[in-house]
Design a protein around this motif. Structure first.
Motif, PDB file in Angstrom:
ATOM      1  N   THR A 202       0.839  -1.195   0.000  1.00 26.65           N
ATOM      2  CA  THR A 202       0.000   0.000   0.000  1.00 26.65           C
ATOM      3  C   THR A 202       0.873   1.244   0.000  1.00 26.65           C
ATOM      4  OG1 THR A 202      -0.149   0.030   2.419  1.00 26.65           O
ATOM      5  CG2 THR A 202      -1.905  -1.125   1.218  1.00 26.65           C
ATOM      6  N   VAL A 203       0.328   2.313  -0.533  1.00 26.44           N
ATOM      7  CA  VAL A 203       0.899   3.648  -0.415  1.00 26.44           C
ATOM      8  C   VAL A 203      -0.019   4.421   0.519  1.00 26.44           C
ATOM      9  CG1 VAL A 203       1.346   5.826  -1.616  1.00 26.44           C
ATOM     10  CG2 VAL A 203       2.017   3.655  -2.672  1.00 26.44           C
ATOM     11  N   GLU A 204       0.524   4.941   1.588  1.00 29.60           N
ATOM     12  CA  GLU A 204      -0.298   5.563   2.629  1.00 29.60           C
ATOM     13  C   GLU A 204      -1.065   6.765   2.086  1.00 29.60           C
ATOM     14  OE1 GLU A 204       0.105   7.473   7.142  1.00 29.60           O
ATOM     15  OE2 GLU A 204       1.865   6.663   6.100  1.00 29.60           O
ATOM     16  N   ILE A 205      -2.363   6.763   2.316  1.00 34.78           N
ATOM     17  CA  ILE A 205      -3.199   7.896   1.934  1.00 34.78           C
ATOM     18  C   ILE A 205      -2.900   9.063   2.875  1.00 34.78           C
ATOM     19  CG2 ILE A 205      -5.582   8.726   1.802  1.00 34.78           C
ATOM     20  CD1 ILE A 205      -6.403   5.906   0.976  1.00 34.78           C
ATOM     21  N   GLY A 206      -2.743  10.249   2.289  1.00 37.61           N
ATOM     22  CA  GLY A 206      -2.447  11.429   3.096  1.00 37.61           C
ATOM     23  C   GLY A 206      -0.974  11.772   3.174  1.00 37.61           C
ATOM     24  N   LYS A 207      -0.127  11.014   2.453  1.00 38.21           N
ATOM     25  CA  LYS A 207       1.306  11.262   2.482  1.00 38.21           C
ATOM     26  C   LYS A 207       1.827  11.595   1.082  1.00 38.21           C
ATOM     27  CE  LYS A 207       2.147  10.616   6.852  1.00 38.21           C
ATOM     28  NZ  LYS A 207       2.637  11.742   7.694  1.00 38.21           N
ATOM     29  N   GLY A 208       2.452  12.752   0.963  1.00 44.16           N
ATOM     30  CA  GLY A 208       3.078  13.122  -0.295  1.00 44.16           C
ATOM     31  C   GLY A 208       4.442  12.483  -0.438  1.00 44.16           C
ATOM     32  N   LYS A 209       5.092  12.747  -1.569  1.00 46.23           N
ATOM     33  CA  LYS A 209       6.389  12.138  -1.870  1.00 46.23           C
ATOM     34  C   LYS A 209       7.324  13.196  -2.454  1.00 46.23           C
ATOM     35  CE  LYS A 209       6.565   9.507  -5.530  1.00 46.23           C
ATOM     36  NZ  LYS A 209       6.433   8.347  -6.453  1.00 46.23           N
ATOM     37  N   ARG A 210       8.547  13.241  -1.935  1.00 49.92           N
ATOM     38  CA  ARG A 210       9.560  14.102  -2.531  1.00 49.92           C
ATOM     39  C   ARG A 210      10.184  13.345  -3.702  1.00 49.92           C
ATOM     40  NH1 ARG A 210      11.430  16.040   1.472  1.00 49.92           N
ATOM     41  NH2 ARG A 210      11.128  18.268   1.255  1.00 49.92           N
ATOM     42  N   VAL A 211      10.028  13.888  -4.892  1.00 48.74           N
ATOM     43  CA  VAL A 211      10.508  13.240  -6.109  1.00 48.74           C
ATOM     44  C   VAL A 211      11.939  13.667  -6.438  1.00 48.74           C
ATOM     45  CG1 VAL A 211      10.086  13.002  -8.598  1.00 48.74           C
ATOM     46  CG2 VAL A 211       8.164  13.047  -6.994  1.00 48.74           C
ATOM     47  N   ARG A 212      12.271  14.878  -6.044  1.00 46.57           N
ATOM     48  CA  ARG A 212      13.592  15.424  -6.372  1.00 46.57           C
ATOM     49  C   ARG A 212      14.021  16.384  -5.264  1.00 46.57           C
ATOM     50  NH1 ARG A 212      15.830  16.312 -11.735  1.00 46.57           N
ATOM     51  NH2 ARG A 212      17.461  17.908 -11.735  1.00 46.57           N
ATOM     52  N   GLU A 213      15.252  16.276  -4.823  1.00 49.92           N
ATOM     53  CA  GLU A 213      15.798  17.163  -3.788  1.00 49.92           C
ATOM     54  C   GLU A 213      16.330  18.439  -4.436  1.00 49.92           C
ATOM     55  OE1 GLU A 213      16.037  17.113  -0.551  1.00 49.92           O
ATOM     56  OE2 GLU A 213      15.778  15.045   0.135  1.00 49.92           O
ATOM     57  N   GLY A 214      15.994  19.580  -3.828  1.00 45.23           N
ATOM     58  CA  GLY A 214      16.506  20.846  -4.318  1.00 45.23           C
ATOM     59  C   GLY A 214      16.535  21.878  -3.214  1.00 45.23           C
ATOM     60  N   CYS A 243      15.618  22.601  -7.914  1.00 46.52           N
ATOM     61  CA  CYS A 243      14.192  22.468  -7.591  1.00 46.52           C
ATOM     62  C   CYS A 243      13.928  21.292  -6.663  1.00 46.52           C
ATOM     63  CB  CYS A 243      13.372  22.289  -8.872  1.00 46.52           C
ATOM     64  SG  CYS A 243      13.434  23.682  -9.997  1.00 46.52           S
ATOM     65  N   ASP A 244      13.121  21.541  -5.652  1.00 52.80           N
ATOM     66  CA  ASP A 244      12.627  20.505  -4.745  1.00 52.80           C
ATOM     67  C   ASP A 244      11.220  20.146  -5.223  1.00 52.80           C
ATOM     68  OD1 ASP A 244      13.603  19.160  -2.288  1.00 52.80           O
ATOM     69  OD2 ASP A 244      11.739  19.882  -1.404  1.00 52.80           O
ATOM     70  N   ILE A 245      11.005  18.912  -5.683  1.00 49.01           N
ATOM     71  CA  ILE A 245       9.725  18.539  -6.294  1.00 49.01           C
ATOM     72  C   ILE A 245       8.912  17.669  -5.337  1.00 49.01           C
ATOM     73  CG2 ILE A 245       8.579  17.387  -8.212  1.00 49.01           C
ATOM     74  CD1 ILE A 245      10.977  17.949  -9.934  1.00 49.01           C
ATOM     75  N   ILE A 246       7.669  18.087  -5.099  1.00 47.35           N
ATOM     76  CA  ILE A 246       6.747  17.359  -4.237  1.00 47.35           C
ATOM     77  C   ILE A 246       5.575  16.849  -5.070  1.00 47.35           C
ATOM     78  CG2 ILE A 246       5.227  17.476  -2.223  1.00 47.35           C
ATOM     79  CD1 ILE A 246       8.235  17.811  -1.609  1.00 47.35           C
ATOM     80  N   ASP A 247       5.350  15.538  -5.028  1.00 50.08           N
ATOM     81  CA  ASP A 247       4.165  14.914  -5.621  1.00 50.08           C
ATOM     82  C   ASP A 247       3.179  14.687  -4.480  1.00 50.08           C
ATOM     83  OD1 ASP A 247       2.225  13.315  -6.757  1.00 50.08           O
ATOM     84  OD2 ASP A 247       3.621  11.845  -7.607  1.00 50.08           O
TER      85      ASP A 247
END
Length: 337
Positions: A202-214, A243-247
């Motif tokens: 499972t991927v926790e509902i309510g949690k974003g993901k950092r795709v790229r550090e910046g 760029c710091d990317i947040i999904d």
């Protein structure tokens, strides 16, 4: 620097697209729980308009993968009845733009039954809806109106951008005792394949993901906009901008912590969504940033969105959607403020 999420205990993987991951998740859910059902238009013999349910009726039968009449209100109303009587329905709406006849059912019943019955009943159902422009669909097929549902307490809203997240979020949504709307980006359905665990996770509902550090600017997006912001970030890097990317992955409830952490680090933010500017989810994200991180800001928050017009026909569709060039322009505006 790209950030890779560590997969769980599963070591066996398979290469899947987003639509393949959705199909794999539903197959796994049907196999593991006899109370799971799928309802929708043309989902049985035809396998759905995008083939997301291909092969499932043949394997599990017409009692569990049910072709319904062309009635979105009927699909959702029937699913509510099933959900409060021990079943776990997955209702497919062919396109998000077709969901409006069912809006009354979702607003007045799906999202409120737990409260109305003082917790005696829950509505463990998932509504799947492909959304977004960029695939040359006719009118009403390309809407991105997620904010109609994020303004509806009682229902969670998720939106994967990768095959891994698509499978994990759908399984998590089905295990949730409350209703979940899963928005699936049509433009990304078959855009790429990635390694997805064969087993259950499972991927926790309510949690974003950092795709790229910046370090210089935070880019916040979800769904089909993720490839757009990643391309813009690559172009920014050539200009010395990190760029710091947040999904976000979950649109309601939003992961406030990951937004605040990133913006407090970079001091700048660019929000990207294809929905209309006015009333879009970007407004709520701006409020979160103001509430948590206002004193850290070095520049006004930028938004790159669709325009306040109905999604146009084919010739102008790409002009409506955010592009890497538009995102790059906002990145540079924030950094050089």
């Amino acid at each position: 620097m790209e950030v890779k999420e560590i997969q769980r205990e599963n070591t066996a993987t398979q290469l899947l697209t987003i639509v393949g991951a959705v199909n794999d998740a539903m197959k796994m859910l049907l196999e593991s729980d006899e109370s799971v059902m799928i309802l929708g238009e043309d989902i049985g013999k035809n396998g759905g308009v995008f083939r997301a349910t291909e092969g499932l009726q043949e394997k599990f039968g017409t009692d569990r993968v049910v072709d319904t009449p062309l009635s979105e209100a009927g699909i959702i109303g029937t699913s509510i009845g099933l959900a409060v009587n021990g079943f776990k329905p997955i209702a497919e709406i062919q396109f998000l733009g077709f969901i409006y006849p069912a809006y009354e059912q979702i607003m007045t019943h799906v999202s409120r039954l737990r409260m109305r019955t003082m917790g005696h009943y829950t509505v463990p159902m998932v509504i799947r809806a492909p959304y977004g422009a960029g695939i040359r669909s006719p009118e009403i097929h390309s809407d991105s109106t997620e904010s109609l549902f994020t303004h509806m307490p009682g229902i969670k809203v998720v939106c994967p951008s990768t095959p891994y997240d698509a499978k994990g979020l759908l399984i998590a949504a089905m295990e949730d005792p409350d209703p979940v709307l899963m928005l699936e980006p049509m433009k990304s359905y078959r855009a790429k394949r990635e390694e997805v665990p064969v087993g259950k996770y499972t991927v926790e509902i309510g949690k974003g993901k950092r795709v790229r550090e910046g370090t210089d600017v935070t880019l916040i997006a979800w769904g089909a906009m993720m490839p757009i912001v990643e391309k813009a970030a690559q172009q920014s890097e050539k200009k010395g901008i990190s760029c710091d990317i947040i999904d976000l992955r979950t649109l309601y409830p939003i992961d406030r912590e990951i937004i605040a952490e990133s913006v407090q680090k970079t001091g700048r933010a660019v929000i990207v969504h294809e929905a209309h500017l006015t009333g879009g989810l970007g407004n709520d994200i701006i409020s979160i940033i103001n509430d948590t991180s206002f004193l850290y800001l070095r520049a006004p928050i930028e938004r790159v969105t669709g325009f306040d017009v109905p999604v146009p026909f084919f010739a102008l569709e790409e002009d409506f959607l955010p592009t890497p060039a538009r995102v790059l322009e906002s990145i540079e505006k924030a950094v050089h403020f």
